[in-house]
Design a protein around this motif. Sequence first.
Motif, PDB file in Angstrom:
ATOM      1  N   ILE A  22       6.798 -52.357 -21.382  1.00 51.35           N
ATOM      2  CA  ILE A  22       5.802 -53.201 -22.054  1.00 51.35           C
ATOM      3  C   ILE A  22       6.212 -54.639 -21.805  1.00 51.35           C
ATOM      4  CG2 ILE A  22       4.872 -53.914 -24.286  1.00 51.35           C
ATOM      5  CD1 ILE A  22       5.344 -51.006 -25.174  1.00 51.35           C
ATOM      6  N   GLU A  23       5.332 -55.401 -21.242  1.00 52.04           N
ATOM      7  CA  GLU A  23       5.708 -56.754 -20.839  1.00 52.04           C
ATOM      8  C   GLU A  23       4.833 -57.781 -21.555  1.00 52.04           C
ATOM      9  OE1 GLU A  23       6.420 -57.853 -16.436  1.00 52.04           O
ATOM     10  OE2 GLU A  23       4.484 -58.725 -16.943  1.00 52.04           O
ATOM     11  N   ASN A  24       5.460 -58.831 -21.991  1.00 50.94           N
ATOM     12  CA  ASN A  24       4.702 -59.887 -22.655  1.00 50.94           C
ATOM     13  C   ASN A  24       5.224 -61.247 -22.198  1.00 50.94           C
ATOM     14  OD1 ASN A  24       3.203 -61.451 -24.358  1.00 50.94           O
ATOM     15  ND2 ASN A  24       3.929 -60.520 -26.266  1.00 50.94           N
ATOM     16  N   THR A  36       0.653 -57.405 -21.706  1.00 49.18           N
ATOM     17  CA  THR A  36      -0.257 -58.163 -22.571  1.00 49.18           C
ATOM     18  C   THR A  36      -0.202 -59.608 -22.152  1.00 49.18           C
ATOM     19  OG1 THR A  36       1.531 -58.181 -24.185  1.00 49.18           O
ATOM     20  CG2 THR A  36      -0.508 -57.063 -24.823  1.00 49.18           C
ATOM     21  N   GLN A  37      -1.350 -60.192 -22.075  1.00 53.08           N
ATOM     22  CA  GLN A  37      -1.447 -61.599 -21.727  1.00 53.08           C
ATOM     23  C   GLN A  37      -2.236 -62.252 -22.844  1.00 53.08           C
ATOM     24  OE1 GLN A  37      -3.153 -60.931 -17.856  1.00 53.08           O
ATOM     25  NE2 GLN A  37      -1.161 -60.516 -16.944  1.00 53.08           N
ATOM     26  N   ASP A  70      -0.173 -63.524 -11.876  1.00 51.87           N
ATOM     27  CA  ASP A  70       0.709 -62.358 -11.965  1.00 51.87           C
ATOM     28  C   ASP A  70       0.408 -61.427 -10.791  1.00 51.87           C
ATOM     29  OD1 ASP A  70       2.043 -60.050 -12.526  1.00 51.87           O
ATOM     30  OD2 ASP A  70       1.428 -59.923 -14.615  1.00 51.87           O
ATOM     31  N   THR A  71       1.382 -61.247  -9.925  1.00 53.12           N
ATOM     32  CA  THR A  71       1.194 -60.341  -8.790  1.00 53.12           C
ATOM     33  C   THR A  71       2.102 -59.143  -8.988  1.00 53.12           C
ATOM     34  OG1 THR A  71       0.880 -62.285  -7.404  1.00 53.12           O
ATOM     35  CG2 THR A  71       1.171 -60.189  -6.274  1.00 53.12           C
ATOM     36  N   GLY A  79      -6.048 -63.864 -23.867  1.00 57.98           N
ATOM     37  CA  GLY A  79      -6.178 -65.306 -23.880  1.00 57.98           C
ATOM     38  C   GLY A  79      -5.269 -66.009 -22.902  1.00 57.98           C
ATOM     39  N   GLY A  80      -5.520 -67.279 -22.741  1.00 59.22           N
ATOM     40  CA  GLY A  80      -4.852 -68.103 -21.743  1.00 59.22           C
ATOM     41  C   GLY A  80      -5.937 -68.907 -21.072  1.00 59.22           C
TER      42      GLY A  80
END
Lengths: 480, 407
Positions: free
Chosen positions: B167-169, B199-200, B210-211, B230-231
């Motif tokens: 899980i990446e944040n 999650t972004q 993000d690649t 969001g972003g």
Amino acid sequence: MSENLKKIEKITSSKYKYGFITNIKEDRVPNGLNRNIVKTISKIKNEPQWLLDWRLKAFSHWEKMKEPKWQNLNYPEIDFQDLCYYSAPKEKKKLKSLDEVDPELLKTYKKLGIPLDEQKMLAGVAVDAVFDSVSIVTTFKETLKKAGVIFCPFSEAVQKYPELIKKYIGKVVPYTDNYYAALNSAVFSDGSFVYIPKNTRCPMELSTYFRINAANTGQFERTLIIAEDNSYVSYLEGCTAPMRDENQLHAAVVELITMDNAEIKYSTVQNWYPGDEKGVGGVFNFVTKRGICHKNAKISWTQVETGSAVTWKYPSCILKGDNSIGEFFSVAITNNFQQADTGTKMVHLGKNSKSTIIAKGICAGKSNGSYRGLVRINKGATNSRNFSQCDSLLMGDKCGSHTFPYIEVKNNSSQVEHEATTSKIGEDQIFYCNQRGIDTESAIALIVNGYCKDVLDQLPMEFAVEAKKLLEISLEGSVG
Amino acid sequence: MSLINNLEKYSKTLLLSTEEKNDLNSFFSSGFPNISDEEWKYTSLNKIVKNDFVVEDLPVFDEDNIIDKVSLGFKNKIVFLNGKLVSSPKIDGITISDFKSFKSKTNNSILSLNSSMARNGFSIDVENNTVLNSPIEILFLISSTRNTFLQYRNQINLGKNSNLKIIENIHSIHENLAFINHFTQVKCDENSIFEYNKTQNNKDNFSLIDTCNIYQEANTTSSVNTLIFGGSFIRNNLNFEQNGENAESNMNGVSVLNGSQFADNHTFVDHKKSNCRSNEVYKGIYLDKSKGVFNGKIMVRPESQKIDAFQSNNNLLLSDESTIDTKPQLEIYADDVKCSHGCTIGQLDKEALFYMKSRGLAEKEAKALLTYAFTNEAIDKISVPEFKDKCEKLIAEKLNVKLDFNH
């Protein structure tokens, strides 16, 4: 040989009396493209100054442009300075009888079920007036005249109706549009002009086939169709019979203008020489087709693409008026080494505008077929609707099928749907047919016809019958 | 100074290998991609890269409880603060280490930049037959008083028969601009199973490219779930390459955007071997002036027979100012395949809304419920319940309702 046939042979051995009458001295300009060539073409055609200026503007723009490379096509570089940009419609050497015609060609005609006299006309065998379509054309022209419809070669229209041409030429496809449209605008040879006056329903389907000098419009054809308020016209372009042509490069432009409540139905059967089984020869076909719809107007493009070594063609609709409708129905078949990159653009500007896209691709042999389409719904095009369906059928493991749809939506009351599938003919389907005594080749023809039915149904009756046969011929030898 | 000047200046202070120099040169010769590049047709970086950024190393910050606040509470956590690895768990059969240089595809300028100058990131090696049931949580936290440009370069190698969930944040805490160039390379050896949840969820000062390149051997399954909440600018490049038979690639995406946020999802599945599958479900919800881009490409190479590929992209435009540009593509060179894609753009069903309102739901809640139902197909694929709950909460938050969709 039947008695009748003998008679035909006898008549046809006399010299063809109805060749092109031309008082142009030079019938061919030197190879290459420069301002002088453009001027020469314009001069030969005795064009007014404004048209020459327009051509020259197009030419200077073309010089600044680069040949597009984004298409999914692979063909040898075209040397634009090594082409001849104008050759007068000269009388072809007529063959004396059908015996001299390539037997392969005759076989195809027979399969298409083309009547004998038509076969002769198509193959370039001299046909006497009795069997020629001239008489038909005469009655045909009279009916049109009564209705007030103008249907004539483009160059004739430039002389007779300059104000109409001046008003509408380049309005839908400006010469700045793309590389090939610019090229065409600079050097277009001839084409068709159609004008339907207000409140008129064109009494018959207009066909390039009936415009007798259509046989040699040259490689840079330009068509302009104007349908005034409340009018209707159905226009057929091309012919199901295979066309042999010495010109490698074809760059045509078609412009359609539909005023309020008008409708244009434009059907094409394209069957230029696709090259042989090894991919040698064949026509490169780069076409820009676009129509503009005003209020409540409708444009319907139907195309059956079976020929050409390379096809680059995107018949488009600009749905400018409220409640306007755009339709695109296409069958593109590629076999052997053919390549097709075709599709449509639907640009929604008016409120409640609707568009439908049905594109069917069939790829066999070592060919490649692509669907490339754009659906753009602009901010003001509220309540617009689009439905697109692109299906591909693959026959053989060496061919390729591709889909590149672009969908851009800029308001929240419109609905857009797009779906695409790619698959092959199921073995169980063929087995089912085999089981009922239908051989594999006929079974495939049957399945392909069913697969294309949505599009073929849109074609005018007699075209549809021929198109069905054409599908079968195009796919011949692609099985097993 | 613009970002490219910042980078040029900084690159002179770095010691680069020959390969890195080559990559750097290829980046500087082409610059950041612009809209004349087909892959960036709808996506413009101009607004971001014209700004002045700090590209040098940043100090590690110390903020109370920030990790606890952002974390979902998993035991295994990898934490980065301003690019520095500050904590990593010890797990049997799994080696986790700080940035290690490795070779990768550099087929665009963003990747060239990453491969030449990135010095931060993680490396995870999973030994053969290692099965980890609970996920590893990776937090990338950024906090700076100046505009920050950061690059991460990560690699994950899964051994045979292994199983890993991540899980990446990536999260920015402060008010200054942050622009991240994130790259992850994943190699899945035979029979491995991999799940990557991203999650972004950031504020409007955050931009991300993000690649993720995933290479799959035979009988592997890898899934990537991308949840965008969001972003100001997000661009995801998700690429799968199937190098073995019977591989399966799954992609699920949900974007819920408001304000003037922008998200672009590019996916590419390269079916190089026979008997493989791919499934793709992307859902986009666009409010206010937000803008979405989707570009999905499925490629079936010659000789890759019996491929089953499915792609769907559904979009809800809930505001008249919102925009979506979508381009689902198929490129197929084999005949015995079943490939399809579908794409829709529309609104909430008025009749369904009426049905709910007539049963006592307020309009806002009814709309939220329908919107949630719309995303459910993609959300449902997430296998970590804690993460799924979190996503559902974020959707409710984003739609400005106090609903718990699960109960």
